[in-house]
Structure formats: C-alpha cells, structure tokens
Design a protein around this motif. Structure first.
Motif, PDB file in Angstrom:
ATOM      1  N   ASP A  17      24.933  89.524  -1.984  1.00  0.00           N
ATOM      2  CA  ASP A  17      24.171  88.527  -1.232  1.00  0.00           C
ATOM      3  C   ASP A  17      25.024  87.329  -0.831  1.00  0.00           C
ATOM      4  N   ASN A 125      17.261  84.944  -2.321  1.00  0.00           N
ATOM      5  CA  ASN A 125      16.398  85.870  -1.598  1.00  0.00           C
ATOM      6  C   ASN A 125      15.028  85.911  -2.259  1.00  0.00           C
ATOM      7  N   VAL A 127      12.616  88.111  -1.395  1.00  0.00           N
ATOM      8  CA  VAL A 127      12.015  89.441  -1.261  1.00  0.00           C
ATOM      9  C   VAL A 127      12.444  90.308  -2.442  1.00  0.00           C
ATOM     10  N   ASP A 128      13.760  90.629  -2.510  1.00  0.00           N
ATOM     11  CA  ASP A 128      14.299  91.392  -3.644  1.00  0.00           C
ATOM     12  C   ASP A 128      14.999  90.421  -4.595  1.00  0.00           C
ATOM     13  N   HIS A 168      14.298  85.643   3.531  1.00  0.00           N
ATOM     14  CA  HIS A 168      13.172  86.527   3.840  1.00  0.00           C
ATOM     15  C   HIS A 168      13.621  87.931   4.267  1.00  0.00           C
ATOM     16  N   SER A 170      14.989  91.839   3.358  1.00  0.00           N
ATOM     17  CA  SER A 170      15.058  92.854   2.310  1.00  0.00           C
ATOM     18  C   SER A 170      16.530  93.127   2.003  1.00  0.00           C
ATOM     19  N   LYS A 171      16.783  93.788   0.874  1.00  0.00           N
ATOM     20  CA  LYS A 171      18.172  94.111   0.543  1.00  0.00           C
ATOM     21  C   LYS A 171      18.785  94.998   1.622  1.00  0.00           C
ATOM     22  N   ASP A 173      18.075  95.003   4.816  1.00  0.00           N
ATOM     23  CA  ASP A 173      18.379  94.172   5.984  1.00  0.00           C
ATOM     24  C   ASP A 173      19.606  93.300   5.740  1.00  0.00           C
ATOM     25  N   LEU A 209      18.592  97.305  -7.460  1.00  0.00           N
ATOM     26  CA  LEU A 209      18.263  96.707  -6.166  1.00  0.00           C
ATOM     27  C   LEU A 209      19.366  96.987  -5.140  1.00  0.00           C
ATOM     28  N   GLY A 213      18.958  99.293  -1.812  1.00  0.00           N
ATOM     29  CA  GLY A 213      19.230  98.667  -0.526  1.00  0.00           C
ATOM     30  C   GLY A 213      20.101  99.529   0.358  1.00  0.00           C
ATOM     31  N   GLU A 216      18.014 102.541   1.537  1.00  0.00           N
ATOM     32  CA  GLU A 216      17.055 102.212   2.588  1.00  0.00           C
ATOM     33  C   GLU A 216      17.749 101.870   3.904  1.00  0.00           C
TER      34      GLU A 216
END
Length: 232
Positions: A17, A125, A127-128, A168, A170-171, A173, A209, A213, A216
């Motif tokens: 991140d 973050n 979200v995650d 905002h 997601s991992k 994104d 996570l 990520g 996904e």
C-alpha cells in the motif's frame, strides 16, 4: 514556506500500500521525501524494503526514525508474548498497534514543516484495512485539522493536506493502480511475520489480503514465500 517546488512527505513502510501511495505522489508531480519507522516491529525486513523502494522510485531523502512502541506493547507486531494470528479474526485484531498512525503522522508533520512541504501522503485503506481504527476517513480528516491548528506554518497561513489516495480502493484496485504506474511489487514486503530475507508466511492477515488482491486483480502474485508456507 517554499512553494517553488511541490514537495511531499510520504510514509513508506516497504509494503504494497505505501509503495503504491509513493508511486501516486510521484505521478502527481511531487518531489517525495520518504519516512519509515523502526518502532520495535518484529518484521524488520520491511525497513530494508523501504530503502530499496525509495531509491527505485527516486525519493529525494529517505529517513528512518526509531520509536520504541514495543515498550508499551499491546500488539502482536511488537510484543513477543502475543502471536500473530494465522486466521481471520473478528473485531479489531491483535495486530493493531496502539496509536501507531497518530505517532507516525505527527512525526511526518514535523519533518514536513522543516522541509517546507505542505503535503503528507499515507497509504491507509478503509476497505481492506483489517479493522484498524486509525485507517478510517474520520481519522485522516481529524488529523488534518490538528495539523493546521498545532503548527507554526498552519498558524501563519499555510495549509497542510493529508493525502490518503488509497482510502476507498479495494486491494485489487490498489494493485491495478500500481501496475499501471509501473511498480514492481516483488520489491515490497507486506507479511507480519516476514523472515530476515523478507519472505512471507502466507497465512497472516496481511498475506491473505495481499494474495486475494492479486487474485481479484488477475495479476500474477510476485510475493516470495518462505519454506513451509502453503504457497511456497
């Protein structure tokens, strides 16, 4: 304050991140100064990763500040008596480090004021985020208000801005963003139990996570796993 060069302090842990956050700040035209903390964490390999990443992304300066958060304990990341969980848990997990982001941002604010930088980037973050209370939008907004009340620069009319560009996302994104910006995520260390070489355990919350990520995002996971990991 010097306004001729757009400068920023970027909190850089060596993880996925914060590395993406640094790439975003650089892409927005900031001259970035990176700040990491040796705060008594068990996973010190992230500090070496932070040095490599800062060099690779062209940071102006990279500073590591020592803080003994291990002396107050209360977290699986700093207290040897508390194990890092190998499965998801409910509520705020034991990997939460009391007051960590408050302390980190406070020192980043001090350095920013010395540098003449009005912008601070942090890769939190909502979200995650594993349930950490200091990764929420309300915390970022409150700290920005504090920054402009409690500093000489703020009183004299400058305006500090706390940037949380991943807040905002997601991992998946976040990973897509980093790949678009040309990041090599193989440089990063996210694992809460990474060994001295930075190899991941594959079972802690951070590893879970991170792996989800990449899955996904449909991007190959470059994480190095240590022997015995389920993904080694």
């Amino acid at each position: 304050m010097n306004t001729t060069v757009k400068q920023a302090v970027v909190l850089t842990s060596g993880g996925l991140d914060s590395t993406t956050c640094l790439a975003i700040a650089r892409d927005q035209g900031y001259r970035c100064h990176t700040l990491a903390f040796d705060y008594g964490q068990k996973h010190k390999a992230e500090l070496d990763a932070g040095i490599r990443i800062s060099r690779a992304l062209g940071a102006g300066d990279h500073k590591i500040i020592r803080i003994d958060l291990a002396s107050i304990g209360g977290s699986a990341l700093t207290d040897p008596k508390i194990a890092v969980p190998d499965h998801p848990t409910r509520g705020i997990p034991v990997t939460y480090v009391p007051a960590r982001n408050t302390v980190f941002l406070s020192l980043a604010l001090g350095w920013a004021e010395v540098l003449g930088a009005c912008d601070i980037f942090i890769g939190v973050n909502a979200v995650d985020y594993s349930g950490y209370p200091d990764c929420r939008p309300a915390f970022i907004e409150a700290f920005q208000d504090l920054a402009n009340l409690a500093t000489k620069a703020g009183v004299e009319g400058e305006r500090f801005r706390i940037h949380a560009p991943l807040l905002h996302l997601s991992k998946a994104d976040i990973i897509r963003t980093g790949v678009r910006l040309g990041l090599d995520y193989g440089m990063t260390v996210s694992c809460y139990s990474a060994d001295e070489e930075g190899r991941a355990c594959g079972v802690c919350d951070a590893c879970r996570l991170r792996r989800e990520g990449f899955r996904e995002a449909e991007i190959p996971d470059p994480t190095r796993y240590r022997p015995g990991s389920p993904f080694a």
